[in-house]
Scaffold this motif. Sequence first.
Motif, PDB file in Angstrom:
ATOM      1  N   ASP A  74       0.997  -1.253   0.034  1.00  0.00           N
ATOM      2  CA  ASP A  74      -0.021   0.023   0.022  1.00  0.00           C
ATOM      3  C   ASP A  74       0.691   1.273  -0.154  1.00  0.00           C
ATOM      4  OD1 ASP A  74      -2.225  -1.621   0.100  1.00  0.00           O
ATOM      5  OD2 ASP A  74      -2.500  -1.233   2.025  1.00  0.00           O
ATOM      6  N   LEU A  75       1.890   1.158   0.771  1.00  0.00           N
ATOM      7  CA  LEU A  75       2.700   2.436   0.884  1.00  0.00           C
ATOM      8  C   LEU A  75       3.397   2.711  -0.449  1.00  0.00           C
ATOM      9  CD1 LEU A  75       4.372   4.706   2.332  1.00  0.00           C
ATOM     10  CD2 LEU A  75       5.740   2.947   3.259  1.00  0.00           C
ATOM     11  N   ILE A  76       3.969   1.454  -1.057  1.00  0.00           N
ATOM     12  CA  ILE A  76       4.852   1.573  -2.341  1.00  0.00           C
ATOM     13  C   ILE A  76       3.864   2.197  -3.526  1.00  0.00           C
ATOM     14  CG2 ILE A  76       5.993   0.398  -4.145  1.00  0.00           C
ATOM     15  CD1 ILE A  76       6.838  -1.480  -1.668  1.00  0.00           C
ATOM     16  N   ASP A  77       2.497   1.578  -3.387  1.00  0.00           N
ATOM     17  CA  ASP A  77       1.517   2.254  -4.481  1.00  0.00           C
ATOM     18  C   ASP A  77       1.291   3.638  -4.180  1.00  0.00           C
ATOM     19  OD1 ASP A  77       1.347  -0.408  -5.432  1.00  0.00           O
ATOM     20  OD2 ASP A  77      -0.603  -0.938  -4.508  1.00  0.00           O
ATOM     21  N   ARG A  78       1.114   4.029  -3.111  1.00  0.00           N
ATOM     22  CA  ARG A  78       0.968   5.482  -2.686  1.00  0.00           C
ATOM     23  C   ARG A  78       2.204   6.425  -3.517  1.00  0.00           C
ATOM     24  NH1 ARG A  78      -3.296   6.971   0.902  1.00  0.00           N
ATOM     25  NH2 ARG A  78      -4.753   5.185   0.994  1.00  0.00           N
ATOM     26  N   VAL A  79       3.288   5.902  -2.973  1.00  0.00           N
ATOM     27  CA  VAL A  79       4.796   6.773  -3.373  1.00  0.00           C
ATOM     28  C   VAL A  79       4.445   6.684  -5.136  1.00  0.00           C
ATOM     29  CG1 VAL A  79       6.839   6.797  -3.667  1.00  0.00           C
ATOM     30  CG2 VAL A  79       6.013   5.999  -1.533  1.00  0.00           C
ATOM     31  N   ARG A  80       4.178   5.631  -5.644  1.00  0.00           N
ATOM     32  CA  ARG A  80       4.277   5.477  -7.167  1.00  0.00           C
ATOM     33  C   ARG A  80       3.192   6.570  -7.659  1.00  0.00           C
ATOM     34  NH1 ARG A  80       3.727   0.296  -7.582  1.00  0.00           N
ATOM     35  NH2 ARG A  80       6.059  -0.011  -7.927  1.00  0.00           N
ATOM     36  N   ALA A  81       2.077   6.412  -7.184  1.00  0.00           N
ATOM     37  CA  ALA A  81       0.905   7.111  -7.631  1.00  0.00           C
ATOM     38  C   ALA A  81       1.232   8.890  -7.586  1.00  0.00           C
ATOM     39  CB  ALA A  81      -0.475   7.085  -6.876  1.00  0.00           C
ATOM     40  N   ALA A 113      13.510   2.384  -5.067  1.00  0.00           N
ATOM     41  CA  ALA A 113      14.548   2.744  -6.067  1.00  0.00           C
ATOM     42  C   ALA A 113      13.880   2.456  -7.512  1.00  0.00           C
ATOM     43  CB  ALA A 113      15.811   2.111  -5.518  1.00  0.00           C
ATOM     44  N   GLU A 114      12.985   1.283  -7.273  1.00  0.00           N
ATOM     45  CA  GLU A 114      12.539   1.187  -8.856  1.00  0.00           C
ATOM     46  C   GLU A 114      11.574   2.291  -9.414  1.00  0.00           C
ATOM     47  OE1 GLU A 114      10.871  -2.647  -8.204  1.00  0.00           O
ATOM     48  OE2 GLU A 114      12.985  -3.802  -8.159  1.00  0.00           O
ATOM     49  N   ILE A 115      11.240   2.968  -8.313  1.00  0.00           N
ATOM     50  CA  ILE A 115      10.139   4.117  -8.646  1.00  0.00           C
ATOM     51  C   ILE A 115      10.914   5.473  -9.230  1.00  0.00           C
ATOM     52  CG2 ILE A 115       8.390   5.543  -7.792  1.00  0.00           C
ATOM     53  CD1 ILE A 115       7.640   3.311  -6.137  1.00  0.00           C
ATOM     54  N   ALA A 116      11.738   5.768  -8.474  1.00  0.00           N
ATOM     55  CA  ALA A 116      12.622   7.111  -8.456  1.00  0.00           C
ATOM     56  C   ALA A 116      13.919   6.837  -7.713  1.00  0.00           C
ATOM     57  CB  ALA A 116      11.725   8.261  -7.956  1.00  0.00           C
ATOM     58  N   PRO A 117      14.785   7.736  -8.142  1.00  0.00           N
ATOM     59  CA  PRO A 117      16.096   7.802  -7.364  1.00  0.00           C
ATOM     60  C   PRO A 117      15.962   8.078  -5.804  1.00  0.00           C
ATOM     61  CG  PRO A 117      16.433   9.093  -9.459  1.00  0.00           C
ATOM     62  CD  PRO A 117      14.916   8.689  -9.299  1.00  0.00           C
ATOM     63  N   THR A 118      16.315   7.281  -5.048  1.00  0.00           N
ATOM     64  CA  THR A 118      16.007   7.222  -3.636  1.00  0.00           C
ATOM     65  C   THR A 118      17.316   7.371  -2.855  1.00  0.00           C
ATOM     66  OG1 THR A 118      14.426   5.684  -3.858  1.00  0.00           O
ATOM     67  CG2 THR A 118      14.964   5.716  -1.670  1.00  0.00           C
ATOM     68  N   TYR A 119      17.309   8.174  -1.885  1.00  0.00           N
ATOM     69  CA  TYR A 119      18.187   9.021  -1.039  1.00  0.00           C
ATOM     70  C   TYR A 119      18.046   8.537   0.744  1.00  0.00           C
ATOM     71  CZ  TYR A 119      19.907  10.993  -5.315  1.00  0.00           C
ATOM     72  OH  TYR A 119      19.979  11.172  -6.573  1.00  0.00           O
ATOM     73  N   PHE A 120      19.039   7.872   1.280  1.00  0.00           N
ATOM     74  CA  PHE A 120      18.808   7.754   2.482  1.00  0.00           C
ATOM     75  C   PHE A 120      19.771   8.169   3.426  1.00  0.00           C
ATOM     76  CE2 PHE A 120      20.144   4.888   5.988  1.00  0.00           C
ATOM     77  CZ  PHE A 120      19.047   4.507   6.706  1.00  0.00           C
ATOM     78  N   ILE A 121      19.183   8.718   4.733  1.00  0.00           N
ATOM     79  CA  ILE A 121      20.266   8.900   5.822  1.00  0.00           C
ATOM     80  C   ILE A 121      19.886   8.135   7.230  1.00  0.00           C
ATOM     81  CG2 ILE A 121      20.575  11.371   4.998  1.00  0.00           C
ATOM     82  CD1 ILE A 121      18.662  12.266   7.189  1.00  0.00           C
ATOM     83  N   THR A 122      20.732   8.181   7.929  1.00  0.00           N
ATOM     84  CA  THR A 122      20.566   7.350   9.048  1.00  0.00           C
ATOM     85  C   THR A 122      19.631   8.085  10.207  1.00  0.00           C
ATOM     86  OG1 THR A 122      22.568   7.841  10.022  1.00  0.00           O
ATOM     87  CG2 THR A 122      22.512   5.681   8.825  1.00  0.00           C
ATOM     88  N   ARG A 275      -2.237  10.726  11.771  1.00  0.00           N
ATOM     89  CA  ARG A 275      -2.046   9.539  10.811  1.00  0.00           C
ATOM     90  C   ARG A 275      -0.812   9.538  10.234  1.00  0.00           C
ATOM     91  NH1 ARG A 275      -6.764  10.035   6.817  1.00  0.00           N
ATOM     92  NH2 ARG A 275      -5.842   8.296   5.844  1.00  0.00           N
ATOM     93  N   PRO A 276      -0.254   8.257   9.964  1.00  0.00           N
ATOM     94  CA  PRO A 276       0.927   8.084   9.251  1.00  0.00           C
ATOM     95  C   PRO A 276       1.006   8.890   7.962  1.00  0.00           C
ATOM     96  CG  PRO A 276       0.127   5.977  10.064  1.00  0.00           C
ATOM     97  CD  PRO A 276      -0.915   6.921  10.153  1.00  0.00           C
ATOM     98  N   GLU A 277       2.257   9.612   7.650  1.00  0.00           N
ATOM     99  CA  GLU A 277       2.112  10.460   6.674  1.00  0.00           C
ATOM    100  C   GLU A 277       3.079  10.123   5.639  1.00  0.00           C
ATOM    101  OE1 GLU A 277       2.084  15.143   7.061  1.00  0.00           O
ATOM    102  OE2 GLU A 277       4.145  14.484   7.462  1.00  0.00           O
ATOM    103  N   VAL A 278       2.628  10.354   4.296  1.00  0.00           N
ATOM    104  CA  VAL A 278       3.492  10.310   3.022  1.00  0.00           C
ATOM    105  C   VAL A 278       3.473  11.743   2.713  1.00  0.00           C
ATOM    106  CG1 VAL A 278       3.614   9.264   0.862  1.00  0.00           C
ATOM    107  CG2 VAL A 278       2.655   7.750   2.553  1.00  0.00           C
ATOM    108  N   VAL A 279       4.642  12.320   2.512  1.00  0.00           N
ATOM    109  CA  VAL A 279       4.803  13.640   2.057  1.00  0.00           C
ATOM    110  C   VAL A 279       5.198  13.824   0.868  1.00  0.00           C
ATOM    111  CG1 VAL A 279       6.484  15.704   2.307  1.00  0.00           C
ATOM    112  CG2 VAL A 279       5.496  14.495   4.231  1.00  0.00           C
ATOM    113  N   VAL A 280       4.087  14.599  -0.069  1.00  0.00           N
ATOM    114  CA  VAL A 280       4.693  14.856  -1.333  1.00  0.00           C
ATOM    115  C   VAL A 280       5.082  16.434  -1.460  1.00  0.00           C
ATOM    116  CG1 VAL A 280       3.613  14.924  -3.856  1.00  0.00           C
ATOM    117  CG2 VAL A 280       2.968  13.118  -2.229  1.00  0.00           C
TER     118      VAL A 280
END
Length: 286
Positions: A74-81, A113-122, A275-280
């Motif tokens: 569900d999370l991955i689908d929201r990001v892709r959308a 990373a299959e959706i878009a360039p992805t960057y991570f920090i600890t 609620r858990p937040e996906v930021v766009v």
Amino acid sequence: MARQRRRRGRRSRGLLTLVLLCALCAGFFWWSNHTLEVRVFTFSSPRLPEGFDGCVIVQLSDLHGALFGEDNRDLIDRVRAAGPDYIFLTGDLQDQYRQTPRSYSVSLGRSLAEIAPTYFITGNHEWAFPDVPGLKRELEAAGVTVLSNECTVLERGGGTLVLAGVDDPNGYADQKTPEALAEEIRAAFGDPFWLLLAHRNNYFERTYSRLGADLVITGHGHGGLIRLPFTDGLVSVERTFFPSYTAGFYSANGGELFVSRGLGNSGRTFRLFNRPEVVVLTLERG
């Protein structure tokens, strides 16, 4: 006899009302902690390179091993959308109290990373586990770019900007300081438009706001856990009351900050009206 029946009827109705109220409260509590909310924001700056006008960033923070659908589908689908140009992961994919397996972070990182360039920090929780360098290597192998007190140049539409990321302060004692990283950016690029990924929202005012970044992007605050009207959250993750810098945009010392409310919970904490937040986040020139 009739009076007794009426009395029993009132008690039965009262008990049914109580049961329904408890069920509604339980449902609302589950909904507050397990259903995703996609929130759309815009950051405007006249310094933004023209090529990045309209650039869409998805920020995910503080998952703490949470699952939204099987394998986070569900999370991955929201990001892709959302159609992001870039995805930023601002720490605490793992949770020390749940002992999140490293495979959780790597699997999610690979899918993103299959959706878009992805960057991570600890975040601070990554450093509660052994072998953080091993986690970083596995994320890199999965296609995620790990920024460990370093920067990279992003290109879009003929324009460039600098993206920098700092390890959480729980990292190695001799790690490069944010101030040293900012000096390196100025030495290499002059006065570029640059974004800084950092985990801890509560370091903004005293440290990150003074570095010269055009926008600092953080998590860690969990939205203040319980969000009440006219507050910035009720309890901080450090267990202080009425925290600040917990969700959305802030300014201090000439610096600009954006904080995600995050997606998960750590240990026994919970969310309410939060609620858990996906930021766009869309960058806008002007």
